[in-house]
Design a protein around this motif. Sequence first.
Motif, PDB file in Angstrom:
ATOM      1  N   ALA A   1      -2.243 -13.703  -5.232  1.00 40.11           N
ATOM      2  CA  ALA A   1      -1.242 -12.929  -5.967  1.00 40.11           C
ATOM      3  C   ALA A   1      -0.566 -11.900  -5.062  1.00 40.11           C
ATOM      4  CB  ALA A   1      -1.895 -12.241  -7.155  1.00 40.11           C
ATOM      5  N   VAL A   2      -1.348 -11.231  -4.219  1.00 40.28           N
ATOM      6  CA  VAL A   2      -0.779 -10.247  -3.300  1.00 40.28           C
ATOM      7  C   VAL A   2       0.119 -10.943  -2.275  1.00 40.28           C
ATOM      8  CG1 VAL A   2      -1.323  -8.544  -1.519  1.00 40.28           C
ATOM      9  CG2 VAL A   2      -2.625  -8.582  -3.636  1.00 40.28           C
ATOM     10  N   HIS A   3      -0.281 -12.120  -1.811  1.00 40.39           N
ATOM     11  CA  HIS A   3       0.550 -12.841  -0.849  1.00 40.39           C
ATOM     12  C   HIS A   3       1.854 -13.335  -1.474  1.00 40.39           C
ATOM     13  CE1 HIS A   3      -1.308 -12.871   3.069  1.00 40.39           C
ATOM     14  NE2 HIS A   3      -2.454 -12.759   2.434  1.00 40.39           N
TER      15      HIS A   3
ATOM     16  N   PRO B   1       3.025   2.840   9.924  1.00 42.01           N
ATOM     17  CA  PRO B   1       2.563   2.178   8.698  1.00 42.01           C
ATOM     18  C   PRO B   1       3.075   2.871   7.435  1.00 42.01           C
ATOM     19  CG  PRO B   1       0.825   3.543   9.574  1.00 42.01           C
ATOM     20  CD  PRO B   1       1.973   3.643  10.540  1.00 42.01           C
ATOM     21  N   LYS B   2       3.378   2.070   6.458  1.00 42.84           N
ATOM     22  CA  LYS B   2       3.701   2.524   5.104  1.00 42.84           C
ATOM     23  C   LYS B   2       2.879   1.667   4.163  1.00 42.84           C
ATOM     24  CE  LYS B   2       7.163   5.201   6.298  1.00 42.84           C
ATOM     25  NZ  LYS B   2       7.046   6.611   6.340  1.00 42.84           N
ATOM     26  N   TYR B   3       2.506   2.212   3.017  1.00 43.02           N
ATOM     27  CA  TYR B   3       1.681   1.487   2.070  1.00 43.02           C
ATOM     28  C   TYR B   3       2.417   1.318   0.753  1.00 43.02           C
ATOM     29  CZ  TYR B   3      -2.012   2.200   5.429  1.00 43.02           C
ATOM     30  OH  TYR B   3      -2.768   2.177   6.576  1.00 43.02           O
ATOM     31  N   ILE B   4       2.413   0.094   0.244  1.00 42.67           N
ATOM     32  CA  ILE B   4       3.055  -0.242  -1.014  1.00 42.67           C
ATOM     33  C   ILE B   4       1.958  -0.546  -2.033  1.00 42.67           C
ATOM     34  CG2 ILE B   4       4.625  -1.836  -2.173  1.00 42.67           C
ATOM     35  CD1 ILE B   4       5.758  -2.461   0.661  1.00 42.67           C
ATOM     36  N   ASP B   5       1.964   0.167  -3.144  1.00 44.11           N
ATOM     37  CA  ASP B   5       0.972  -0.070  -4.193  1.00 44.11           C
ATOM     38  C   ASP B   5       1.231  -1.412  -4.875  1.00 44.11           C
ATOM     39  OD1 ASP B   5      -0.317   2.352  -3.800  1.00 44.11           O
ATOM     40  OD2 ASP B   5       0.884   3.382  -5.313  1.00 44.11           O
TER      41      ASP B   5
ATOM     42  N   ASN C   1      -7.516   0.201  -5.309  1.00 39.59           N
ATOM     43  CA  ASN C   1      -6.186  -0.377  -5.447  1.00 39.59           C
ATOM     44  C   ASN C   1      -5.885  -1.196  -4.198  1.00 39.59           C
ATOM     45  OD1 ASN C   1      -2.853   0.545  -5.084  1.00 39.59           O
ATOM     46  ND2 ASN C   1      -3.564  -0.658  -6.802  1.00 39.59           N
ATOM     47  N   VAL C   2      -5.431  -2.416  -4.401  1.00 40.85           N
ATOM     48  CA  VAL C   2      -5.018  -3.259  -3.285  1.00 40.85           C
ATOM     49  C   VAL C   2      -3.597  -2.834  -2.925  1.00 40.85           C
ATOM     50  CG1 VAL C   2      -4.595  -5.605  -2.504  1.00 40.85           C
ATOM     51  CG2 VAL C   2      -6.429  -5.158  -4.140  1.00 40.85           C
ATOM     52  N   LYS C   3      -3.393  -2.495  -1.666  1.00 40.84           N
ATOM     53  CA  LYS C   3      -2.077  -2.068  -1.205  1.00 40.84           C
ATOM     54  C   LYS C   3      -1.581  -3.017  -0.133  1.00 40.84           C
ATOM     55  CE  LYS C   3      -2.964   2.685  -2.334  1.00 40.84           C
ATOM     56  NZ  LYS C   3      -2.618   4.045  -2.093  1.00 40.84           N
ATOM     57  N   ILE C   4      -0.281  -3.040   0.045  1.00 41.70           N
ATOM     58  CA  ILE C   4       0.323  -3.843   1.104  1.00 41.70           C
ATOM     59  C   ILE C   4       0.723  -2.883   2.218  1.00 41.70           C
ATOM     60  CG2 ILE C   4       2.251  -5.333   1.723  1.00 41.70           C
ATOM     61  CD1 ILE C   4       2.272  -6.218  -1.240  1.00 41.70           C
ATOM     62  N   ARG C   5       0.170  -3.135   3.404  1.00 44.69           N
ATOM     63  CA  ARG C   5       0.526  -2.303   4.550  1.00 44.69           C
ATOM     64  C   ARG C   5       1.751  -2.903   5.223  1.00 44.69           C
ATOM     65  NH1 ARG C   5      -3.922  -1.968   8.661  1.00 44.69           N
ATOM     66  NH2 ARG C   5      -3.091  -3.981   9.248  1.00 44.69           N
TER      67      ARG C   5
ATOM     68  N   MET D   1      10.541  -6.390  14.069  1.00 45.66           N
ATOM     69  CA  MET D   1      10.265  -7.083  12.825  1.00 45.66           C
ATOM     70  C   MET D   1       9.080  -6.422  12.128  1.00 45.66           C
ATOM     71  SD  MET D   1      11.385  -9.621  11.178  1.00 45.66           S
ATOM     72  CE  MET D   1      10.942 -10.629   9.821  1.00 45.66           C
ATOM     73  N   ALA D   2       9.146  -6.323  10.850  1.00 47.70           N
ATOM     74  CA  ALA D   2       8.082  -5.713  10.060  1.00 47.70           C
ATOM     75  C   ALA D   2       6.957  -6.722   9.812  1.00 47.70           C
ATOM     76  CB  ALA D   2       8.635  -5.225   8.729  1.00 47.70           C
ATOM     77  N   THR D   3       5.729  -6.202   9.704  1.00 46.45           N
ATOM     78  CA  THR D   3       4.582  -7.036   9.352  1.00 46.45           C
ATOM     79  C   THR D   3       3.970  -6.514   8.058  1.00 46.45           C
ATOM     80  OG1 THR D   3       3.055  -5.721  10.691  1.00 46.45           O
ATOM     81  CG2 THR D   3       4.077  -7.624  11.742  1.00 46.45           C
ATOM     82  N   PHE D   4       3.419  -7.419   7.288  1.00 40.80           N
ATOM     83  CA  PHE D   4       2.834  -7.094   5.992  1.00 40.80           C
ATOM     84  C   PHE D   4       1.403  -7.611   5.935  1.00 40.80           C
ATOM     85  CE2 PHE D   4       7.364  -7.771   5.511  1.00 40.80           C
ATOM     86  CZ  PHE D   4       7.771  -6.662   4.809  1.00 40.80           C
ATOM     87  N   LYS D   5       0.508  -6.833   5.326  1.00 40.79           N
ATOM     88  CA  LYS D   5      -0.880  -7.264   5.182  1.00 40.79           C
ATOM     89  C   LYS D   5      -1.506  -6.554   3.982  1.00 40.79           C
ATOM     90  CE  LYS D   5      -5.301  -7.389   7.512  1.00 40.79           C
ATOM     91  NZ  LYS D   5      -6.086  -7.000   8.655  1.00 40.79           N
ATOM     92  N   PRO D   6      -2.255  -7.295   3.147  1.00 42.21           N
ATOM     93  CA  PRO D   6      -2.966  -6.619   2.059  1.00 42.21           C
ATOM     94  C   PRO D   6      -4.165  -5.861   2.618  1.00 42.21           C
ATOM     95  CG  PRO D   6      -3.386  -8.981   2.003  1.00 42.21           C
ATOM     96  CD  PRO D   6      -2.392  -8.745   3.086  1.00 42.21           C
ATOM     97  N   VAL D   7      -4.334  -4.611   2.201  1.00 41.86           N
ATOM     98  CA  VAL D   7      -5.431  -3.790   2.703  1.00 41.86           C
ATOM     99  C   VAL D   7      -6.077  -3.002   1.577  1.00 41.86           C
ATOM    100  CG1 VAL D   7      -4.577  -3.527   5.061  1.00 41.86           C
ATOM    101  CG2 VAL D   7      -3.868  -1.924   3.329  1.00 41.86           C
ATOM    102  N   ILE D   8      -7.343  -2.679   1.799  1.00 43.36           N
ATOM    103  CA  ILE D   8      -8.104  -1.809   0.915  1.00 43.36           C
ATOM    104  C   ILE D   8      -8.872  -0.858   1.812  1.00 43.36           C
ATOM    105  CG2 ILE D   8      -9.913  -1.645  -0.826  1.00 43.36           C
ATOM    106  CD1 ILE D   8      -8.841  -4.904  -0.863  1.00 43.36           C
ATOM    107  N   GLU D   9      -8.700   0.426   1.605  1.00 40.61           N
ATOM    108  CA  GLU D   9      -9.419   1.420   2.390  1.00 40.61           C
ATOM    109  C   GLU D   9     -10.565   1.978   1.548  1.00 40.61           C
ATOM    110  OE1 GLU D   9      -8.800   2.433   5.571  1.00 40.61           O
ATOM    111  OE2 GLU D   9      -7.078   1.093   5.806  1.00 40.61           O
ATOM    112  N   GLU D  10     -11.672   2.255   2.198  1.00 39.72           N
ATOM    113  CA  GLU D  10     -12.860   2.724   1.482  1.00 39.72           C
ATOM    114  C   GLU D  10     -12.608   4.055   0.777  1.00 39.72           C
ATOM    115  OE1 GLU D  10     -17.631   3.260   2.316  1.00 39.72           O
ATOM    116  OE2 GLU D  10     -16.283   2.773   3.959  1.00 39.72           O
TER     117      GLU D  10
END
Length: 85
Positions: free
Chosen positions: A59-61, A31-35, A20-24, A1-10
């Motif tokens: 909003a991201v959720h 991992p893949k990142y969605i803008d 940019n807030v991305k969804i991991r 099963m896939a997991t999703f989490k909002p992430v921001i990398e420095e």
Amino acid sequence: MATFKPVIEEHWKKEENTWNVKIRLIHKRRPKYIDTPFFVTKKHLTQSFELKDDFVYDAVHEIIKVIEIRSLLWVLKLIIWMPRI
């Protein structure tokens, strides 16, 4: 099963001091990142680069919920249309 989490990398910092807030998306340990269309400044982030702004977080959720529902519907379609063995 896939997991999703909002992430921001420095290291994703833009010239105008925004991130940019991305969804991991993690599936099969990859991992893949969605803008997303959301950009935040340093005041919207904690020291560990987590979101502290509730508006952006919510909003991201909402986007994550849509992605999860679409992926679940896709899996259900596969199950329904699978040939019986």
